[in-house]
Scaffold this motif. Structure first.
Motif, PDB file in Angstrom:
ATOM      1  N   ASP A   1      -2.901 -31.785  47.582  1.00 53.23           N
ATOM      2  CA  ASP A   1      -4.114 -31.384  46.906  1.00 53.23           C
ATOM      3  C   ASP A   1      -4.135 -29.873  46.715  1.00 53.23           C
ATOM      4  OD1 ASP A   1      -5.041 -33.957  46.730  1.00 53.23           O
ATOM      5  OD2 ASP A   1      -6.189 -33.850  48.566  1.00 53.23           O
ATOM      6  N   LYS A   2      -4.827 -29.441  45.703  1.00 53.94           N
ATOM      7  CA  LYS A   2      -4.916 -28.023  45.352  1.00 53.94           C
ATOM      8  C   LYS A   2      -6.015 -27.337  46.138  1.00 53.94           C
ATOM      9  CE  LYS A   2      -2.020 -28.486  41.889  1.00 53.94           C
ATOM     10  NZ  LYS A   2      -0.740 -27.895  41.821  1.00 53.94           N
ATOM     11  N   ALA A   3      -5.822 -26.056  46.393  1.00 58.94           N
ATOM     12  CA  ALA A   3      -6.842 -25.246  47.053  1.00 58.94           C
ATOM     13  C   ALA A   3      -7.890 -24.836  46.028  1.00 58.94           C
ATOM     14  CB  ALA A   3      -6.207 -24.016  47.679  1.00 58.94           C
ATOM     15  N   SER A   4      -9.088 -24.537  46.531  1.00 58.52           N
ATOM     16  CA  SER A   4     -10.180 -24.058  45.699  1.00 58.52           C
ATOM     17  C   SER A   4     -10.617 -22.688  46.181  1.00 58.52           C
ATOM     18  CB  SER A   4     -11.377 -25.023  45.772  1.00 58.52           C
ATOM     19  OG  SER A   4     -11.039 -26.255  45.209  1.00 58.52           O
ATOM     20  N   VAL A   5     -11.328 -21.982  45.332  1.00 61.41           N
ATOM     21  CA  VAL A   5     -11.874 -20.673  45.658  1.00 61.41           C
ATOM     22  C   VAL A   5     -13.388 -20.796  45.662  1.00 61.41           C
ATOM     23  CG1 VAL A   5     -11.986 -18.242  44.973  1.00 61.41           C
ATOM     24  CG2 VAL A   5      -9.915 -19.564  44.515  1.00 61.41           C
ATOM     25  N   LEU A   6     -14.032 -20.259  46.695  1.00 62.86           N
ATOM     26  CA  LEU A   6     -15.494 -20.226  46.770  1.00 62.86           C
ATOM     27  C   LEU A   6     -15.965 -18.931  46.128  1.00 62.86           C
ATOM     28  CD1 LEU A   6     -18.177 -21.386  47.855  1.00 62.86           C
ATOM     29  CD2 LEU A   6     -17.773 -20.038  49.924  1.00 62.86           C
ATOM     30  N   LEU A   7     -16.804 -19.039  45.110  1.00 61.70           N
ATOM     31  CA  LEU A   7     -17.338 -17.875  44.398  1.00 61.70           C
ATOM     32  C   LEU A   7     -18.844 -17.831  44.576  1.00 61.70           C
ATOM     33  CD1 LEU A   7     -15.367 -18.243  41.038  1.00 61.70           C
ATOM     34  CD2 LEU A   7     -14.762 -16.850  43.024  1.00 61.70           C
ATOM     35  N   CYS A   8     -19.408 -16.632  44.609  1.00 60.99           N
ATOM     36  CA  CYS A   8     -20.838 -16.470  44.835  1.00 60.99           C
ATOM     37  C   CYS A   8     -21.419 -15.467  43.847  1.00 60.99           C
ATOM     38  CB  CYS A   8     -21.081 -16.001  46.267  1.00 60.99           C
ATOM     39  SG  CYS A   8     -22.826 -15.890  46.698  1.00 60.99           S
ATOM     40  N   LEU A   9     -22.625 -15.762  43.412  1.00 63.13           N
ATOM     41  CA  LEU A   9     -23.409 -14.863  42.567  1.00 63.13           C
ATOM     42  C   LEU A   9     -24.626 -14.483  43.382  1.00 63.13           C
ATOM     43  CD1 LEU A   9     -23.771 -13.607  39.723  1.00 63.13           C
ATOM     44  CD2 LEU A   9     -25.051 -15.668  39.117  1.00 63.13           C
ATOM     45  N   GLU A  10     -24.688 -13.233  43.801  1.00 59.29           N
ATOM     46  CA  GLU A  10     -25.779 -12.798  44.668  1.00 59.29           C
ATOM     47  C   GLU A  10     -27.088 -12.696  43.894  1.00 59.29           C
ATOM     48  OE1 GLU A  10     -24.476  -9.254  46.658  1.00 59.29           O
ATOM     49  OE2 GLU A  10     -22.968 -10.356  47.810  1.00 59.29           O
ATOM     50  N   ALA A  11     -28.174 -12.816  44.636  1.00 57.15           N
ATOM     51  CA  ALA A  11     -29.512 -12.859  44.042  1.00 57.15           C
ATOM     52  C   ALA A  11     -29.797 -11.665  43.133  1.00 57.15           C
ATOM     53  CB  ALA A  11     -30.569 -12.966  45.141  1.00 57.15           C
ATOM     54  N   GLY A  12     -29.321 -10.490  43.448  1.00 59.15           N
ATOM     55  CA  GLY A  12     -29.628  -9.310  42.653  1.00 59.15           C
ATOM     56  C   GLY A  12     -28.680  -9.051  41.502  1.00 59.15           C
ATOM     57  N   SER A  13     -27.756  -9.954  41.237  1.00 58.60           N
ATOM     58  CA  SER A  13     -26.740  -9.670  40.214  1.00 58.60           C
ATOM     59  C   SER A  13     -26.620 -10.796  39.187  1.00 58.60           C
ATOM     60  CB  SER A  13     -25.389  -9.435  40.885  1.00 58.60           C
ATOM     61  OG  SER A  13     -24.968 -10.589  41.591  1.00 58.60           O
ATOM     62  N   ARG A  14     -27.749 -11.214  38.642  1.00 57.96           N
ATOM     63  CA  ARG A  14     -27.737 -12.293  37.657  1.00 57.96           C
ATOM     64  C   ARG A  14     -27.347 -11.756  36.280  1.00 57.96           C
ATOM     65  NH1 ARG A  14     -28.262 -15.075  42.081  1.00 57.96           N
ATOM     66  NH2 ARG A  14     -29.985 -16.525  42.233  1.00 57.96           N
ATOM     67  N   PRO A  15     -26.567 -12.529  35.520  1.00 61.71           N
ATOM     68  CA  PRO A  15     -26.205 -12.093  34.164  1.00 61.71           C
ATOM     69  C   PRO A  15     -27.407 -12.199  33.226  1.00 61.71           C
ATOM     70  CG  PRO A  15     -25.363 -14.293  34.582  1.00 61.71           C
ATOM     71  CD  PRO A  15     -25.960 -13.802  35.876  1.00 61.71           C
ATOM     72  N   ALA A  16     -27.383 -11.391  32.197  1.00 56.16           N
ATOM     73  CA  ALA A  16     -28.447 -11.445  31.190  1.00 56.16           C
ATOM     74  C   ALA A  16     -28.281 -12.711  30.350  1.00 56.16           C
ATOM     75  CB  ALA A  16     -28.363 -10.219  30.288  1.00 56.16           C
ATOM     76  N   PRO A  17     -29.391 -13.327  29.970  1.00 58.16           N
ATOM     77  CA  PRO A  17     -29.293 -14.506  29.087  1.00 58.16           C
ATOM     78  C   PRO A  17     -28.669 -14.101  27.753  1.00 58.16           C
ATOM     79  CG  PRO A  17     -31.555 -14.145  29.837  1.00 58.16           C
ATOM     80  CD  PRO A  17     -30.749 -12.986  30.303  1.00 58.16           C
ATOM     81  N   ARG A  18     -27.988 -15.028  27.134  1.00 61.45           N
ATOM     82  CA  ARG A  18     -27.372 -14.764  25.832  1.00 61.45           C
ATOM     83  C   ARG A  18     -27.718 -15.883  24.881  1.00 61.45           C
ATOM     84  NH1 ARG A  18     -21.422 -12.626  27.713  1.00 61.45           N
ATOM     85  NH2 ARG A  18     -22.222 -11.410  29.420  1.00 61.45           N
ATOM     86  N   SER A  19     -27.519 -15.630  23.616  1.00 63.76           N
ATOM     87  CA  SER A  19     -27.794 -16.678  22.639  1.00 63.76           C
ATOM     88  C   SER A  19     -26.724 -17.760  22.732  1.00 63.76           C
ATOM     89  CB  SER A  19     -27.849 -16.086  21.232  1.00 63.76           C
ATOM     90  OG  SER A  19     -26.613 -15.486  20.917  1.00 63.76           O
ATOM     91  N   LEU A  20     -27.092 -18.949  22.326  1.00 60.77           N
ATOM     92  CA  LEU A  20     -26.162 -20.073  22.365  1.00 60.77           C
ATOM     93  C   LEU A  20     -25.156 -19.981  21.228  1.00 60.77           C
ATOM     94  CD1 LEU A  20     -28.654 -22.999  23.049  1.00 60.77           C
ATOM     95  CD2 LEU A  20     -26.971 -22.054  24.636  1.00 60.77           C
ATOM     96  N   PRO A  21     -23.952 -20.487  21.465  1.00 60.04           N
ATOM     97  CA  PRO A  21     -22.978 -20.552  20.373  1.00 60.04           C
ATOM     98  C   PRO A  21     -23.502 -21.451  19.246  1.00 60.04           C
ATOM     99  CG  PRO A  21     -21.927 -21.016  22.495  1.00 60.04           C
ATOM    100  CD  PRO A  21     -23.410 -20.974  22.724  1.00 60.04           C
ATOM    101  N   GLU A  22     -23.016 -21.230  18.055  1.00 59.13           N
ATOM    102  CA  GLU A  22     -23.467 -22.009  16.902  1.00 59.13           C
ATOM    103  C   GLU A  22     -23.235 -23.498  17.130  1.00 59.13           C
ATOM    104  OE1 GLU A  22     -22.537 -22.416  12.159  1.00 59.13           O
ATOM    105  OE2 GLU A  22     -22.139 -20.509  13.146  1.00 59.13           O
ATOM    106  N   GLY A  23     -24.268 -24.282  16.870  1.00 62.37           N
ATOM    107  CA  GLY A  23     -24.180 -25.728  16.989  1.00 62.37           C
ATOM    108  C   GLY A  23     -24.359 -26.276  18.387  1.00 62.37           C
TER     109      GLY A  23
END
Length: 159
Positions: A1-23
C-alpha cells in the motif's frame, strides 16, 4: 500500500474565495446525484473505508458536495467536523474525464467555506504521497504539512 501525507490548513490561513470555472456549479448532494457520486467514488477510490453507497448515505451527518460541469455530475467532496472541532476533508473525487478544469479546487474552496460556517478550527486531509497533482492543488490553497502516514494493514488503500 502507498503512504499518504497529512496536510493541514490552519484557522488563520484560509484562501480567498474565487469564481467558479465556466460551466461548473457546486451544490449539496441531492438524491438525484447519488448514483453518479457512487460511480465516481467507486472508480476513483476502490477498496477504501467507505464504499460509494456508504459515502452517499453519510451525507446526513457529513458535508457532501457535488460539482456539475454543464449539468452533469463531474465530482464530489465529503468533509466533516470532528470531535475536536477541526474539519477533515475525507474524499475529493473528480471524474477522470473532467480533471484539469478546476473542479477539485472549486469543491475544496466550497468545503472550506462550509466547514468554517460550522465552526471548524484547522482543516486537514490526507493525500497519497505519490499524487503530485493533488498535492500541488492543496499546496496552492495553503494546506501544509509533511507527516507521512504509512498504512499498517494490507489491502486498506487502492492498489
Amino acid at each position: 500500500d502507498k503512504a499518504s501525507v497529512l496536510l493541514c490548513l490552519e484557522a488563520g490561513s484560509r484562501p480567498a474565495p474565487r469564481s467558479l470555472p465556466e460551466g461548473v456549479e457546486i451544490a449539496s448532494l441531492s438524491a438525484r446525484d447519488g448514483n453518479d457520486v457512487v460511480a465516481i467514488h467507486d472508480a476513483v477510490f476502490p477498496g477504501t473505508h467507505l464504499t460509494g453507497r456508504q459515502l452517499v448515505e453519510s451525507a446526513v451527518e457529513a458535508i457532501v458536495l457535488i460539482a456539475r460541469l454543464n449539468g452533469r455530475v463531474a465530482g464530489y467532496l465529503r468533509a466533516e467536523i470532528q470531535g475536536d472541532r477541526d474539519g477533515f476533508v475525507d474524499f475529493v473525487g473528480v471524474d477522470p474525464d473532467t480533471r484539469g478544469r478546476g473542479i477539485g479546487r472549486a469543491l475544496v474552496l466550497d468545503a472550506i467555506a462550509a466547514l468554517d460556517a460550522r465552526g471548524a478550527h484547522d482543516i486537514s486531509l490526507t493525500v497519497r504521497e505519490d499524487n503530485v497533482a493533488a498535492r500541488a492543488l492543496y499546496a496552492s490553497l495553503g494546506f501544509d504539512g509533511s507527516r507521512i502516514l504509512v498504512p499498517l494493514r494490507s489491502g486498506f488503500g487502492p492498489a
